[in-house]
Design a protein around this motif. Structure first.
Motif, PDB file in Angstrom:
ATOM      1  N   GLN A  72       0.832  -1.196   0.000  1.00  0.00           N
ATOM      2  CA  GLN A  72       0.000   0.000   0.000  1.00  0.00           C
ATOM      3  C   GLN A  72       0.872   1.254   0.000  1.00  0.00           C
ATOM      4  O   GLN A  72       0.584   2.229  -0.708  1.00  0.00           O
ATOM      5  CB  GLN A  72      -0.924  -0.003   1.220  1.00  0.00           C
ATOM      6  N   ILE A  73       1.937   1.249   0.778  1.00  0.00           N
ATOM      7  CA  ILE A  73       2.849   2.392   0.796  1.00  0.00           C
ATOM      8  C   ILE A  73       3.481   2.596  -0.583  1.00  0.00           C
ATOM      9  O   ILE A  73       3.641   3.726  -1.052  1.00  0.00           O
ATOM     10  CB  ILE A  73       3.935   2.178   1.865  1.00  0.00           C
ATOM     11  N   LEU A  74       3.808   1.476  -1.245  1.00  0.00           N
ATOM     12  CA  LEU A  74       4.400   1.548  -2.586  1.00  0.00           C
ATOM     13  C   LEU A  74       3.365   1.847  -3.657  1.00  0.00           C
ATOM     14  O   LEU A  74       3.735   2.130  -4.803  1.00  0.00           O
ATOM     15  CB  LEU A  74       5.091   0.221  -2.913  1.00  0.00           C
ATOM     16  N   GLN A  75       2.076   1.755  -3.278  1.00  0.00           N
ATOM     17  CA  GLN A  75       0.970   1.904  -4.237  1.00  0.00           C
ATOM     18  C   GLN A  75       1.167   0.937  -5.399  1.00  0.00           C
ATOM     19  O   GLN A  75       0.982   1.280  -6.574  1.00  0.00           O
ATOM     20  CB  GLN A  75       0.875   3.360  -4.721  1.00  0.00           C
ATOM     21  N   ALA A  76       1.538  -0.296  -5.054  1.00  0.00           N
ATOM     22  CA  ALA A  76       1.836  -1.323  -6.047  1.00  0.00           C
ATOM     23  C   ALA A  76       0.559  -1.979  -6.545  1.00  0.00           C
ATOM     24  O   ALA A  76      -0.415  -2.134  -5.796  1.00  0.00           O
ATOM     25  CB  ALA A  76       2.760  -2.367  -5.434  1.00  0.00           C
ATOM     26  N   ILE A 109       9.972  -4.096  12.503  1.00  0.00           N
ATOM     27  CA  ILE A 109       9.838  -4.848  11.258  1.00  0.00           C
ATOM     28  C   ILE A 109      11.062  -4.582  10.390  1.00  0.00           C
ATOM     29  O   ILE A 109      11.384  -3.421  10.105  1.00  0.00           O
ATOM     30  CB  ILE A 109       8.547  -4.459  10.512  1.00  0.00           C
ATOM     31  N   HIS A 110      11.743  -5.636  10.000  1.00  0.00           N
ATOM     32  CA  HIS A 110      12.869  -5.536   9.076  1.00  0.00           C
ATOM     33  C   HIS A 110      12.404  -5.984   7.694  1.00  0.00           C
ATOM     34  O   HIS A 110      11.744  -7.022   7.566  1.00  0.00           O
ATOM     35  CB  HIS A 110      14.040  -6.403   9.534  1.00  0.00           C
ATOM     36  N   VAL A 111      12.735  -5.200   6.696  1.00  0.00           N
ATOM     37  CA  VAL A 111      12.315  -5.474   5.325  1.00  0.00           C
ATOM     38  C   VAL A 111      13.551  -5.637   4.448  1.00  0.00           C
ATOM     39  O   VAL A 111      14.421  -4.761   4.418  1.00  0.00           O
ATOM     40  CB  VAL A 111      11.439  -4.330   4.761  1.00  0.00           C
ATOM     41  N   ARG A 112      13.613  -6.767   3.743  1.00  0.00           N
ATOM     42  CA  ARG A 112      14.690  -7.020   2.795  1.00  0.00           C
ATOM     43  C   ARG A 112      14.105  -7.007   1.390  1.00  0.00           C
ATOM     44  O   ARG A 112      13.173  -7.742   1.087  1.00  0.00           O
ATOM     45  CB  ARG A 112      15.334  -8.378   3.066  1.00  0.00           C
ATOM     46  N   ALA A 113      14.639  -6.160   0.534  1.00  0.00           N
ATOM     47  CA  ALA A 113      14.191  -6.070  -0.857  1.00  0.00           C
ATOM     48  C   ALA A 113      15.291  -5.385  -1.665  1.00  0.00           C
ATOM     49  O   ALA A 113      16.358  -5.043  -1.123  1.00  0.00           O
ATOM     50  CB  ALA A 113      12.877  -5.286  -0.952  1.00  0.00           C
ATOM     51  N   ASP A 168       7.670   5.466  14.420  1.00  0.00           N
ATOM     52  CA  ASP A 168       8.678   6.041  15.306  1.00  0.00           C
ATOM     53  C   ASP A 168      10.067   6.036  14.684  1.00  0.00           C
ATOM     54  O   ASP A 168      10.931   6.816  15.092  1.00  0.00           O
ATOM     55  CB  ASP A 168       8.708   5.294  16.640  1.00  0.00           C
ATOM     56  N   GLU A 169      10.280   5.147  13.722  1.00  0.00           N
ATOM     57  CA  GLU A 169      11.576   5.098  13.046  1.00  0.00           C
ATOM     58  C   GLU A 169      11.414   4.441  11.691  1.00  0.00           C
ATOM     59  O   GLU A 169      10.651   3.491  11.528  1.00  0.00           O
ATOM     60  CB  GLU A 169      12.603   4.310  13.876  1.00  0.00           C
ATOM     61  N   CYS A 170      12.145   4.940  10.723  1.00  0.00           N
ATOM     62  CA  CYS A 170      12.184   4.361   9.378  1.00  0.00           C
ATOM     63  C   CYS A 170      13.566   4.665   8.810  1.00  0.00           C
ATOM     64  O   CYS A 170      13.817   5.770   8.340  1.00  0.00           O
ATOM     65  CB  CYS A 170      11.080   4.950   8.502  1.00  0.00           C
ATOM     66  N   ILE A 214      13.535  -0.448  -3.956  1.00  0.00           N
ATOM     67  CA  ILE A 214      12.227  -0.712  -3.358  1.00  0.00           C
ATOM     68  C   ILE A 214      12.210  -0.240  -1.909  1.00  0.00           C
ATOM     69  O   ILE A 214      11.263   0.416  -1.454  1.00  0.00           O
ATOM     70  CB  ILE A 214      11.875  -2.212  -3.443  1.00  0.00           C
ATOM     71  N   MET A 215      13.272  -0.543  -1.166  1.00  0.00           N
ATOM     72  CA  MET A 215      13.335  -0.105   0.234  1.00  0.00           C
ATOM     73  C   MET A 215      13.341   1.419   0.333  1.00  0.00           C
ATOM     74  O   MET A 215      12.694   1.994   1.215  1.00  0.00           O
ATOM     75  CB  MET A 215      14.573  -0.699   0.908  1.00  0.00           C
ATOM     76  N   LEU A 216      14.034   2.072  -0.569  1.00  0.00           N
ATOM     77  CA  LEU A 216      14.066   3.539  -0.553  1.00  0.00           C
ATOM     78  C   LEU A 216      12.702   4.120  -0.923  1.00  0.00           C
ATOM     79  O   LEU A 216      12.305   5.169  -0.399  1.00  0.00           O
ATOM     80  CB  LEU A 216      15.142   4.047  -1.514  1.00  0.00           C
ATOM     81  N   LEU A 217      11.965   3.440  -1.809  1.00  0.00           N
ATOM     82  CA  LEU A 217      10.619   3.900  -2.166  1.00  0.00           C
ATOM     83  C   LEU A 217       9.665   3.761  -0.972  1.00  0.00           C
ATOM     84  O   LEU A 217       8.802   4.621  -0.757  1.00  0.00           O
ATOM     85  CB  LEU A 217      10.091   3.116  -3.364  1.00  0.00           C
ATOM     86  N   ILE A 218       9.811   2.674  -0.204  1.00  0.00           N
ATOM     87  CA  ILE A 218       8.994   2.515   1.007  1.00  0.00           C
ATOM     88  C   ILE A 218       9.309   3.639   1.989  1.00  0.00           C
ATOM     89  O   ILE A 218       8.405   4.278   2.550  1.00  0.00           O
ATOM     90  CB  ILE A 218       9.256   1.145   1.656  1.00  0.00           C
ATOM     91  N   LYS A 219      10.580   3.892   2.193  1.00  0.00           N
ATOM     92  CA  LYS A 219      11.010   4.960   3.100  1.00  0.00           C
ATOM     93  C   LYS A 219      10.478   6.312   2.643  1.00  0.00           C
ATOM     94  O   LYS A 219       9.959   7.104   3.439  1.00  0.00           O
ATOM     95  CB  LYS A 219      12.540   4.986   3.168  1.00  0.00           C
TER      96      LYS A 219
END
Length: 234
Positions: free
Chosen positions: A41-45, A113-117, A147-149, A121-126
Motif C-alpha cells: 500500500q505504501i508503494l501503491q503497487a 519490522i525488518h524489510v529485505r528487498a 517512530d523510526e524508518c 524498493i526499500m528507498l521507495l517505502i522509506k
C-alpha cells in the motif's frame, strides 16, 4: 546486508485470524501477509513485489471490544449495510444479516519490522512513509505511528543471541534446533485459482523474549535478531 527497519506503534490493534468468525481472535503480532499488504500500500503497487520480512514486537495487554458485524447471504446483492444507529430510520435487508461479536484487541503495540528487498524498493517505502502515503496495519481504524524508518546494516553475531522481543521464528528442518513457542501457519502470498485465493503459508513459532538461540545468528546494530523465512525467497 542492508535492510529497512521500521519501528511502529499502535494504541490498539486486531490482526484477525482468518478462521475466526464468531469471535474476532487476533494474532499476537501481525502476520506476514498483513505487513506485506501494508508495504505494498505504501508503494501503491498493483502487483506482487518480492521482499523478505521479519516481525517482532510486544503489547501491554489484551482487551475485548463488542462490535456489530454485517454478513452477506449471497455473493451478489443490491443491499448496502448502511448504519442508522441513533437515527429515526430503519431499513429492511433481504440479503444481509447482522450479529454482535467479541473482538480481541491488543493494547499499546510496539513493532520492529525488518524489510529485505531491492535497494530501490526499500528507498521507495522509506520515501512513501516520509511523504505521508496513507496506510494501515490490520484494521483501518487502528492507526499506525511510525517512530523510526531507516536503513540498517545486518551482521553475523559473534556469540549466541537471545530474542529481545517476541518474534515470529520460522520452523527449521532440524527439530533439535527449534526454539520453543506457539506454532502458527501464517499467510504469505496468494494465487487466484478459479476465482478463489489460494494462500502460500509459512510455518513459524511465536517465540517469547529472552529465548536463547542454538547458534550465533544475524542481528541489526541494536542487537535485534533478524531472520527471513526461506519461503520468501532470496
Amino acid at each position: 546486508m542492508e535492510v529497512l527497519r521500521l519501528k511502529l506503534f499502535q494504541e490498539t490493534a486486531c490482526y484477525k485470524k482468518p478462521a475466526a468468525f464468531k469471535v474476532g481472535e487476533t494474532y499476537p503480532l501481525p502476520p506476514y501477509s498483513t505487513v506485506k499488504g501494508m508495504l505494498h500500500q505504501i508503494l501503491q503497487a498493483d502487483k506482487y513485489i518480492p521482499m523478505g520480512i521479519c516481525i517482532q514486537g510486544s503489547y501491554q495487554s489484551r482487551i475485548v471490544d463488542y462490535q456489530k458485524h454485517y454478513f452477506f447471504k449471497k455473493n451478489k446483492t443490491t443491499d448496502f449495510p448502511l448504519i442508522t444507529d441513533g437515527l429515526a430510520l430503519d431499513f429492511a435487508y433481504s440479503d444481509i444479516t447482522a450479529m454482535p461479536i467479541y473482538m480481541h484487541l491488543l493494547l499499546d503495540v510496539h513493532l520492529i519490522i525488518h524489510v529485505r528487498a531491492k535497494r530501490d524498493i526499500m528507498l521507495l517505502i522509506k520515501q512513501g512513509i516520509e511523504d505521508g502515503v496513507p496506510f494501515s496495519l490490520g484494521r483501518w481504524e487502528d492507526m499506525v505511528r511510525v517512530d523510526e524508518c531507516r536503513m540498517v546494516e545486518l551482521r553475523e553475531a559473534d556469540e549466541d543471541v537471545e530474542t529481545v522481543l517476541p518474534i515470529y521464528w520460522p520452523v527449521l528442518l532440524d527439530p533439535e534446533e527449534e526454539l520453543p513457542g506457539v506454532p502458527y501457519r501464517l499467510n504469505w502470498k496468494y494465487e487466484i485459482i478459479q476465482g478463489i485465493r489460494q494462500w502460500q503459508k509459512i510455518k513459524v513459532r511465536y517465540v517469547k523474549a529472552d529465548e536463547q538461540m542454538w547458534e550465533p545468528g544475524t542481528v541489526d546494530p541494536d542487537g535485534y535478531p533478524v531472520i527471513f523465512p526461506k519461503e520468501m525467497g532470496e
